[in-house]
Design an enzyme around this catalytic site. Structure first.
Site, PDB file in Angstrom:
ATOM      1  CE  LYS A   1      -3.929   1.964   2.631  1.00 24.91           C
ATOM      2  NZ  LYS A   1      -4.835   1.819   3.799  1.00 24.91           N
TER       3      LYS A   1
ATOM      4  CB  SER B   1      -8.163   3.908   2.844  1.00 24.34           C
ATOM      5  OG  SER B   1      -7.367   3.182   3.774  1.00 24.34           O
TER       6      SER B   1
ATOM      7  CB  SER C   1      -8.730   1.066   5.632  1.00 23.43           C
ATOM      8  OG  SER C   1      -9.428   2.264   5.503  1.00 23.43           O
TER       9      SER C   1
HETATM   10  N1  GLN Z   1     -13.339   4.699   6.223  1.00 19.58           N
HETATM   11  C1  GLN Z   1     -12.730   5.113   7.458  1.00 19.58           C
HETATM   12  C2  GLN Z   1     -12.280   6.542   7.364  1.00 19.58           C
HETATM   13  O1  GLN Z   1     -12.424   7.126   6.334  1.00 19.58           O
HETATM   14  C3  GLN Z   1     -11.598   4.198   7.819  1.00 19.58           C
HETATM   15  C4  GLN Z   1     -10.373   4.444   7.074  1.00 19.58           C
HETATM   16  C5  GLN Z   1      -9.254   3.552   7.470  1.00 19.58           C
HETATM   17  O2  GLN Z   1      -9.444   2.542   8.133  1.00 19.58           O
HETATM   18  N2  GLN Z   1      -8.063   3.967   7.099  1.00 19.58           N
HETATM   19  O3  GLN Z   1     -11.790   7.096   8.318  1.00 19.58           O
END
Ligand code: GLN
Length: 495
Positions: A78, A158, A182
């Site tokens: 990532k 994400s 995410s």
């Molecule tokens: N969707 C969540 C956010 O936007 C979690 C994102 C994540 O786990 N990095 O904060």
């Protein structure tokens, strides 16, 4: 052997050790698949030279009988992980041109275990999002489609690039990070497995920080065994991260017996949401039945503060983000805005941050700054911290009563179409995390396992939440669920 990119980690490892293939062959198969999959926009920086060099070194080690756990296995990383000399942008414009002088601990551990890095994967900007639509590189696209409909779907976020790449067999596995879901949500959307370990299991050193008290790295893989193998390589104490735990890392793979007789699995009533699609209800009930058939005892439990988790998360995460992102000022990393004659340091900060950060990141910085401001700190940030303690205690009470793991849906729906949510109120997007954020707030391990398809043919996942530091036990329960669910569907190739 053909279609080498379609192998999982365990299968490829065994084939390598038997001499049925080489790491160079595996790596070349993945590089070819990556080049043919630009339509998915999953890999955003390809590193074929690094990959082939590491693959050759791995083949030498295998020949010499000195192969560590991930030796020769090609994976994606990532873009949130700093990788030495390779662009590491957290999918943000503000980090354009940034090539770290150092390697994150987790990606270094994977390299030390012999893994071959194929390149960097798309994601939401600074890991803020649930659909990979806030990336400076543009959306990642799911390899899945609704039946014959050619609407492009989100791979989730994400870690959307990681999910798309693993589901489309561009790599054998990938790293993800999970602050509020995410790893687990994109895994559920794309029919793969993703585990977020206990907070402190994986070092956060060298991973671009979003919300430091919630962020954890974890593997995204084709099955539970692969998750066990890769998680073990990623975990461990790191003196460079003061929140990393000095606790021994067991051999997770050896704990996969599939035997869950006598385990107590809790079904939390607060996760039964109004308006939850019938298919998700059914999947959840079926999952409980499968675990019961495998010998577990299913018990109803209550986690009474669940409904406050999302609001608490969306105070705490932006608060920490606003502080973490203060370092992007045009001086130290990446991009600086073009300045006009007479501009001073304030203009440099303002212009750099205004054009370097996307809308969602700016929204979070503003929310975070607001909830931390002197007049509102107690009303929002301190209250959210208290709620967090209560949420953690809900879990502690249930575990103290003998529950070994908790079964919930991973997401409130299957994958949605790209663009379908972006026009909506941002809260709609935030609702995606309703089943996952509690786990981050409590610092617990959670895993998403693909368990079925909806009526449009899209994958649905179930989440298992475990006791702190008991990832081995959690993986074994997930393994039993995986065996019972028998999920084998793959996306039809259209790209
Ligand atoms: N969707 C969540 C956010 O936007 C979690 C994102 C994540 O786990 N990095 O904060």
């Amino acid at each position: 052997m053909s279609d080498l990119n379609k192998l999982g980690l365990a299968e490829a490892r065994d084939a390598l050790r038997k001499g049925e293939t080489t790491s160079v062959e595996l790596t070349e198969a993945c590089l070819k698949a990556i080049d043919a999959a630009d339509a998915l926009n999953a890999f955003v920086h390809k590193t074929p030279e690094i990959a082939l060099e590491r693959a050759k070194a791995a083949d030498e080690r295998i020949k010499a009988g000195d192969a560590p756990a991930m030796c020769g296995l090609p994976i994606g990383i990532k873009d949130l992980f700093c990788t030495k000399g390779v662009p590491s942008q957290a999918a943000s414009r503000i980090l354009e041109g940034f090539k770290p002088e150092y390697e994150s601990t987790v990606s270094q551990q994977l390299a030390d275990a012999g893994a071959v890095m194929l390149g960097k994967l798309n994601m939401d900007e600074f890991a803020m999002g649930s659909s990979n639509e806030t990336s400076v590189y543009g959306n990642a696209v799911s390899p899945w489609r609704r039946g014959n409909d050619d609407t492009q779907l989100t791979p989730g976020g994400s870690s959307g690039g990681s999910a798309a790449a693993v589901a489309a067999d561009l790599c054998l596995a990938a790293t993800g990070t999970d602050t509020g879901g995410s790893i687990r949500q994109p895994a559920a959307f794309t029919g793969i497995t993703g585990i977020k370990p206990t907070y402190g299991r994986c070092s956060r050193w060298g991973i671009v920080a979003f919300a430091s008290s919630l962020d954890q790295a974890g593997p995204m893989t084709k099955n539970v065994r692969d998750a066990a193998i890769m998680l073990e390589a990623m975990c461990g104490h790191d003196p460079k991260d003061s929140t990393s735990a000095d606790i021994p890392v067991p051999n997770f793979e050896a704990m996969l017996t599939g035997d869950i007789k006598g385990k107590k699995i809790g079904i939390p009533k607060e996760y039964r949401m109004d308006g939850m699609p019938a298919e998700i209800e059914k999947l959840w009930a079926d999952g409980a039945e499968m675990l019961r058939d495998a010998g577990a005892e299913i018990v109803d439990i209550s986690l009474p503060h669940t409904k406050y988790a999302l609001p608490a998360y969306y105070v705490i995460a932006p608060a920490e983000a606003s502080s973490n992102l203060a370092r992007y000022d045009g001086v130290r990393y990446g991009r600086r805005a073009q300045l006009a004659q007479g501009d001073g340091i304030t203009e440099m900060y303002e212009k750099t941050r205004a054009e370097g950060f996307g809308h969602e990141v700016q929204r979070r910085v503003m929310v975070g700054t607001y909830v931390l401001s002197a007049g509102f700190y107690d009303a929002y940030y301190n209250r959210a911290r208290k709620v967090r303690t209560l949420i953690k205690k809900d879990f502690e009470d249930v575990f103290a009563a003998g529950v070994d793991a908790i079964l919930t849906p991973a997401t409130p729906s299957a994958a949605f179409g790209l663009g379908e949510m972006t026009e909506a109120d941002p809260v709609q997007m935030y609702l995606n995390d309703v089943f996952t954020v509690t786990v981050n707030l409590a610092g617990l391990p959670g895993i998403s396992v693909p368990a079925g398809l909806d009526k449009q043919g899209l994958p649905l996942g179930l989440q298992l939440i475990g006791r702190p530091w008991e990832e081995g036990d959690l993986l074994n329960t997930a393994y039993a669920l995986e065996n019972a669910a028998g999920f084998v569907a793959k996306p039809g190739k259209w790209w």
